[in-house]
Design an enzyme around this catalytic site. Sequence first.
Site, mmCIF file in Angstrom:
data_model
loop_
_atom_site.group_PDB
_atom_site.id
_atom_site.type_symbol
_atom_site.label_atom_id
_atom_site.label_comp_id
_atom_site.label_asym_id
_atom_site.label_seq_id
_atom_site.Cartn_x
_atom_site.Cartn_y
_atom_site.Cartn_z
ATOM 1 N N ASP A 294 45.716 29.476 32.046
ATOM 2 C CA ASP A 294 46.626 30.579 31.899
ATOM 3 C C ASP A 294 47.305 30.685 30.591
ATOM 4 O O ASP A 294 46.736 29.999 29.697
ATOM 5 C CB ASP A 294 47.758 30.441 33.051
ATOM 6 C CG ASP A 294 48.369 31.745 33.660
ATOM 7 O OD1 ASP A 294 49.178 32.307 32.866
ATOM 8 O OD2 ASP A 294 47.793 32.367 34.624
ATOM 9 N N ARG A 371 61.385 39.754 27.685
ATOM 10 C CA ARG A 371 60.469 38.388 27.754
ATOM 11 C C ARG A 371 60.065 38.053 26.340
ATOM 12 O O ARG A 371 59.125 37.736 25.890
ATOM 13 C CB ARG A 371 59.224 38.286 28.520
ATOM 14 C CG ARG A 371 59.037 36.957 29.134
ATOM 15 C CD ARG A 371 57.632 36.834 29.674
ATOM 16 N NE ARG A 371 57.310 35.534 30.063
ATOM 17 C CZ ARG A 371 56.241 35.104 30.489
ATOM 18 N NH1 ARG A 371 54.859 35.707 29.962
ATOM 19 N NH2 ARG A 371 56.032 33.951 30.910
ATOM 20 N N LYS A 404 42.218 36.887 33.630
ATOM 21 C CA LYS A 404 43.355 37.450 34.238
ATOM 22 C C LYS A 404 44.275 38.346 33.174
ATOM 23 O O LYS A 404 44.531 37.738 32.058
ATOM 24 C CB LYS A 404 44.241 36.213 34.652
ATOM 25 C CG LYS A 404 45.476 36.487 35.123
ATOM 26 C CD LYS A 404 46.448 35.667 35.709
ATOM 27 C CE LYS A 404 47.732 35.642 35.941
ATOM 28 N NZ LYS A 404 48.436 34.375 36.452
ATOM 29 N N TRP A 405 44.415 39.540 33.268
ATOM 30 C CA TRP A 405 45.024 40.517 32.565
ATOM 31 C C TRP A 405 46.294 40.945 32.820
ATOM 32 O O TRP A 405 46.559 41.601 33.782
ATOM 33 C CB TRP A 405 44.027 41.877 32.539
ATOM 34 C CG TRP A 405 44.450 42.932 31.371
ATOM 35 C CD1 TRP A 405 45.578 43.600 31.372
ATOM 36 C CD2 TRP A 405 43.646 43.574 30.586
ATOM 37 N NE1 TRP A 405 45.753 44.514 30.416
ATOM 38 C CE2 TRP A 405 44.582 44.575 29.702
ATOM 39 C CE3 TRP A 405 42.317 43.105 30.072
ATOM 40 C CZ2 TRP A 405 43.949 45.336 28.705
ATOM 41 C CZ3 TRP A 405 41.937 43.999 28.818
ATOM 42 C CH2 TRP A 405 42.598 44.972 28.420
ATOM 43 N N ASP A 406 47.159 40.191 31.985
ATOM 44 C CA ASP A 406 48.826 40.293 32.340
ATOM 45 C C ASP A 406 49.475 41.554 31.493
ATOM 46 O O ASP A 406 48.952 41.783 30.580
ATOM 47 C CB ASP A 406 49.139 38.869 32.053
ATOM 48 C CG ASP A 406 50.451 38.632 32.889
ATOM 49 O OD1 ASP A 406 50.764 39.522 33.329
ATOM 50 O OD2 ASP A 406 50.940 37.360 32.775
ATOM 51 N N CYS A 454 47.361 41.830 36.501
ATOM 52 C CA CYS A 454 48.698 40.891 36.952
ATOM 53 C C CYS A 454 49.388 41.705 35.911
ATOM 54 O O CYS A 454 49.265 42.150 34.646
ATOM 55 C CB CYS A 454 48.545 39.674 36.344
ATOM 56 S SG CYS A 454 49.825 38.723 36.359
ATOM 57 N N ASP A 476 54.285 36.962 41.603
ATOM 58 C CA ASP A 476 54.593 35.750 41.128
ATOM 59 C C ASP A 476 55.332 34.793 42.171
ATOM 60 O O ASP A 476 55.202 33.434 41.971
ATOM 61 C CB ASP A 476 55.371 35.685 39.947
ATOM 62 C CG ASP A 476 54.799 35.849 38.817
ATOM 63 O OD1 ASP A 476 53.455 35.798 38.627
ATOM 64 O OD2 ASP A 476 55.357 36.147 37.637
HETATM 65 C C1 DGJ Z 1 53.293 36.129 34.643
HETATM 66 C C2 DGJ Z 1 52.203 36.020 35.432
HETATM 67 O O1 DGJ Z 1 52.239 36.805 36.709
HETATM 68 C C3 DGJ Z 1 52.067 34.490 35.941
HETATM 69 O O2 DGJ Z 1 51.131 34.243 36.826
HETATM 70 C C4 DGJ Z 1 51.693 33.884 34.535
HETATM 71 O O3 DGJ Z 1 50.328 34.340 34.121
HETATM 72 C C5 DGJ Z 1 52.676 34.169 33.527
HETATM 73 N N1 DGJ Z 1 53.055 35.707 33.273
HETATM 74 C C6 DGJ Z 1 52.248 33.640 32.220
HETATM 75 O O4 DGJ Z 1 53.047 33.976 30.890
#
Ligand code: DGJ
Length: 692
Positions: A294, A371, A404-406, A454, A476
């Site tokens: 991550d 953030r 995982k694309w956040d 995500c 989360d």
């Molecule tokens: C938010 C995501 O929902 C978490 O699972 C994790 O990937 C964090 N960001 C990492 O900064």
Amino acid sequence: MSAEYSTVGKGDYREHALEAVMPDGSYTADFIYKDHLIYEGKNKLENMPSARGEKEACETLEIQLYDQVCDVTLTLYYTGFYKSNVITRSSKITNHHENSMAIRKIMSMQLDLPQSDYDLVTFDGLWGRERHKHIKPLSQGRFVVDSKTGVSSNRHNPFIMLKKRDATEHYGDCYASNLIYAGNHYEVAEVSPFGKTRILSGINPHCFDWKLGTNETFQTPEAVLTFSDQGLNGISQNMHHFVSNHIVRGSWAKKERPVLLNNWEATYFDFNEEKLEALIQEAAHAGIELFVLDDGWFGERNGDNSSLGDWFVNTKKLPGGLGGLAKTVNDQGMMFGIWVEPEMINHNSRLYEKHPEWAVQIPNRRPSQGRNQMVLDFTRQDVRDYIVESLVKVFSSANIEYVKWDMNRNFSDMFSLELPRDRQGEFFHRYVLGVYEVLDQITKVFPNILFESCSAGGNRFDLSLLCYMPQTWTSDNTDALQRLYIQSGTSYGYPLSAMGAHVSAVPNHQTLRSTPIETRFNVAMFGVLGYELDLSKLSKGEKQIIKEQIAFYKKHRALLQFGQFYRLDDIFDNNIASWMVVSEDRKKGILGLFQKLTNSSPAIDIIKTVELREDAIYTISNRKQFILADEKQDLIKEGMKPVETECYEAYGDLLNRAGIKLSQQFCASGYNEKIRVMNDFGSRAYIFEQKD
Ligand code: DGJ
């Protein structure tokens, strides 16, 4: 009066589908039928994701309307999907006039119903409590759910339902609508003084102002509509079928998804190769199939205040690079995946030093941070090109099989330096189109990578991103009790194969609640299963339990990810809730039974199924699960103990109509092998198998 697409200025005083300053300067538009087309299949929308519709699966009706005074065409698209019971709708407007026009509001669909005895069902929340179900009876006036955050949002999902007041999970007339869109959306339910109901869905008119020049066209995103007389579960069946067959695409669409271990809650930013290698070994031993690294592997990111935008590996943390780590993971027989957050930039980054103008901000105004980060201006071609280039480099640098694309903040200070001052009303939508363009390119270059979207958990759980990324991180919040609400809410509109669901440590990092490890699994198995905890900190017993959980999941994964899902007892109304998945041939099913809190002298629990073959005999057995000593100290002296064994045989009609009685829950009358000790947050899983 009922209308298909209502406009301003001609006597309809309800909320309109279109509001525009027309080429003649007035707000009045009057579209009259001009032509129509009917054809098999459906066309893709040009610059945005839309439902896939092969010739045999659907039929499209295009209705062309024309406003002669203003020389503007409006086309309404309807595609009927035979097997999903779904109609998708969108609208397109073309300005042929020599003057430009300004679109203030353009909905994807309007639905006028002749009655008003409906309840509106919406899915609302915030971070960590996404998509909780809320039901409100409609009455005269308007009710709006929308998003103004720039993303489809955890506040209100674009998926809404309308149910007849007496409809339940299993019976009654229900309608539903969703929008294939990742940005600001807007859904209205209006009951008129005449007792009619109007539903609208589309791009949020909030800060929306789109200039349409001569011969320019604006296409709305697609809305998805369905109806069922089989209650809310009937709606879910339609939506699940539609999402699985016409939204999710690519090589992973129908493929069983791997069980993953994500290091986020195990290490947060504090990791190095050695720590990860220990986790990787534990993961392989437990039967995990995919290891996900991550946030924190790039730039100088040791916390959430730097390096977004600097997409190169941090060799202080990972001297062997991503390639080295991927090899370690692959050597243990697992796939390797990583996390990225491409739409963001930190002030504290090399990228910002070089390109401060790429951050979304307004000249002369200090941008608000979320953030500690700002949004990258994806309306700009140069930004999109940089991101595509950077990601292609990263994803090609190692054997990366999952991404995982956040996306971790909502918008503020909306402005693009590239857009003229009088076109800033196009910012939000152009941003979304920019994200689609990047995703389209990346997923074409890497068709075999499994993408999971995500957004601070489930802040962007919508159909548009599912067109590129077959699964979404649901929330989360991994607390098992909270997940019952979140996953139940999500299940109304989205299939289990779309929902990432992880078992995490206790006390839970989001709620500080401790729930049994078997309940954490029983909840997470109704989704795409993952683990997100430091396996090396677990006891021998817990490790053994996890190993057995994963083996069970793999054995039944096709059913758990792609079976037909039903909510039996709704968590929002009951102390005991249950979910069930049934195979297509109805020979097999798994039922999850969940208890919120223990009652003294509890009533008998009965499990009642749906959809099993009425004339077939089924065996019913509970999944072998364990109680740990520290969960029930006074009852269990040794480290762990299997729960009671339950085993029944019954005809499907009995199971569907009357249900079967489970063995007695613990009620202060002593403990023996037959007593079901559920306790607070307890759960069981029952497997139904047809006897030949
Ligand atoms: C938010 C995501 O929902 C978490 O699972 C994790 O990937 C964090 N960001 C990492 O900064």
